[in-house]
Design a protein around this motif. Structure first.
Motif, PDB file in Angstrom:
ATOM      1  N   ALA A  67       0.826  -1.217   0.000  1.00 40.95           N
ATOM      2  CA  ALA A  67       0.000   0.000   0.000  1.00 40.95           C
ATOM      3  C   ALA A  67       0.852   1.256   0.000  1.00 40.95           C
ATOM      4  N   MET A  70       3.880   4.174  -4.029  1.00 44.40           N
ATOM      5  CA  MET A  70       3.073   5.094  -4.827  1.00 44.40           C
ATOM      6  C   MET A  70       3.959   5.788  -5.855  1.00 44.40           C
ATOM      7  N   SER A 110      -3.234   8.544  -1.437  1.00 43.56           N
ATOM      8  CA  SER A 110      -3.640   7.813  -0.244  1.00 43.56           C
ATOM      9  C   SER A 110      -4.032   6.395  -0.631  1.00 43.56           C
ATOM     10  N   SER A 111      -3.671   5.437   0.216  1.00 44.27           N
ATOM     11  CA  SER A 111      -3.997   4.036  -0.040  1.00 44.27           C
ATOM     12  C   SER A 111      -4.480   3.382   1.251  1.00 44.27           C
ATOM     13  N   THR A 112      -5.643   2.718   1.176  1.00 45.97           N
ATOM     14  CA  THR A 112      -6.224   2.025   2.326  1.00 45.97           C
ATOM     15  C   THR A 112      -6.340   0.538   2.012  1.00 45.97           C
ATOM     16  N   ALA A 113      -5.966  -0.312   2.968  1.00 43.68           N
ATOM     17  CA  ALA A 113      -6.027  -1.758   2.772  1.00 43.68           C
ATOM     18  C   ALA A 113      -6.452  -2.436   4.064  1.00 43.68           C
ATOM     19  N   THR A 124      -4.269   2.967   6.612  1.00 43.33           N
ATOM     20  CA  THR A 124      -4.176   3.927   5.511  1.00 43.33           C
ATOM     21  C   THR A 124      -2.803   4.577   5.509  1.00 43.33           C
ATOM     22  N   ASN A 126      -0.885   7.762   3.765  1.00 39.32           N
ATOM     23  CA  ASN A 126      -0.989   9.007   2.991  1.00 39.32           C
ATOM     24  C   ASN A 126       0.433   9.527   2.727  1.00 39.32           C
TER      25      ASN A 126
END
Length: 265
Positions: A67, A70, A110-113, A124, A126
């Motif tokens: 996650a 990026m 932003s990535s949420t898993a 999350t 960010n």
């Protein structure tokens, strides 16, 4: 002091006179401005570990690393000025050039898993990256064909990078933040063409590739608290987990195309 100023004035007038006499063949002192565009390539990465007795389950770091990867590819407008001095040996021209200007990148992701161990709780990551300018000091060298000067260029670059990361989860209201705000040096290479328009003015177009390597920072401020706000007797309100350090990295390269105008005395 007056004698020093007088000598300095004579030297300055001599330099201007020498530059004026050779302006038609690209030699001497020059200054000017440029405008163009930049294609930025940046990769942000956040990772952590799960030692025995730490906060994370053994399956969590791999999920966080996935996650926390990026890639950014924004474009932006650049503009600024340059100064330099050329020396000519027959058709061969060489000299230093310094340029300085604006090169603003501003990206956020932003990535949420879901935690593999503990569904349905999530985490999350960010991350954001900003740049605020570009300075280069380069050598230019090439060949003149009448009013046309073809050259290659290379040297060092400097930009201001502000990279920030923020981690949260819904398992125990964990929070962590890291990053860096620094002036970062790198290297630049490129090439271009300059054409004389008159005795004093010339126009140029050039391509510059800059590479600022990897910016790395480490944080040990992971903290958790009880989500419902009710703290059992004997438990601290906030629990710190320095045994779970986070590593943050950011890479940055730029492909810059620009046009400029130079004036020679």
């Amino acid at each position: 002091m007056k004698r020093l100023l007088a000598v300095s004035g004579v030297i300055a007038l001599a330099l201007v006179a020498a530059a004026s006499a050779s302006a038609q063949n690209f030699t001497g002192f020059y200054f000017g401005g440029y405008v163009g565009g930049s294609v930025n390539s940046s990769v942000a990465q956040t990772t952590t570990v799960s030692p025995i007795g730490g906060y994370f389950a053994t399956t969590s770091p791999a999920a966080i690393a996935t996650a926390g990867h990026m890639a950014f590819g924004p474009t932006n407008i650049t503009g600024g000025g340059q100064v330099g001095w050329n020396f000519r040996f027959g058709h061969f021209i060489v000299g230093p050039e310094v340029d300085f200007g604006s090169s603003r990148m501003n990206v956020t992701a932003s990535s949420t898993a879901i935690y593999p161990c503990c569904s349905p709780t999530t985490f999350t990551v960010n991350q954001s990256a900003k740049t605020r300018g570009l300075f280069t000091a380069r050598a230019r060298a090439g060949w003149a064909f009448g009013p046309l000067f073809l050259y290659g260029t290379g040297g060092v670059g400097l930009t201001n990078i502000n990279y920030q990361e923020f981690f949260t989860d819904t398992f125990e209201n964990a929070t962590e933040n890291g990053g860096a705000h620094v002036d970062k040096a790198g290297w630049v290479v490129g090439g271009g063409a300059e054409i004389a328009l008159s005795h004093h003015f010339s126009m140029k177009g050039e391509f510059i590739y800059s590479n600022f390597g990897t910016l790395t920072s480490t944080s040990t401020n992971l903290a958790t608290s009880f989500l419902d706000g009710i703290v059992p007797s004997g438990f601290p309100t906030i629990t710190l987990w320095p045994q779970n350090p986070f590593t943050h990295t950011l890479t940055l390269t730029q492909k810059i195309g620009r046009f400029g105008v130079n004036f020679r005395f």
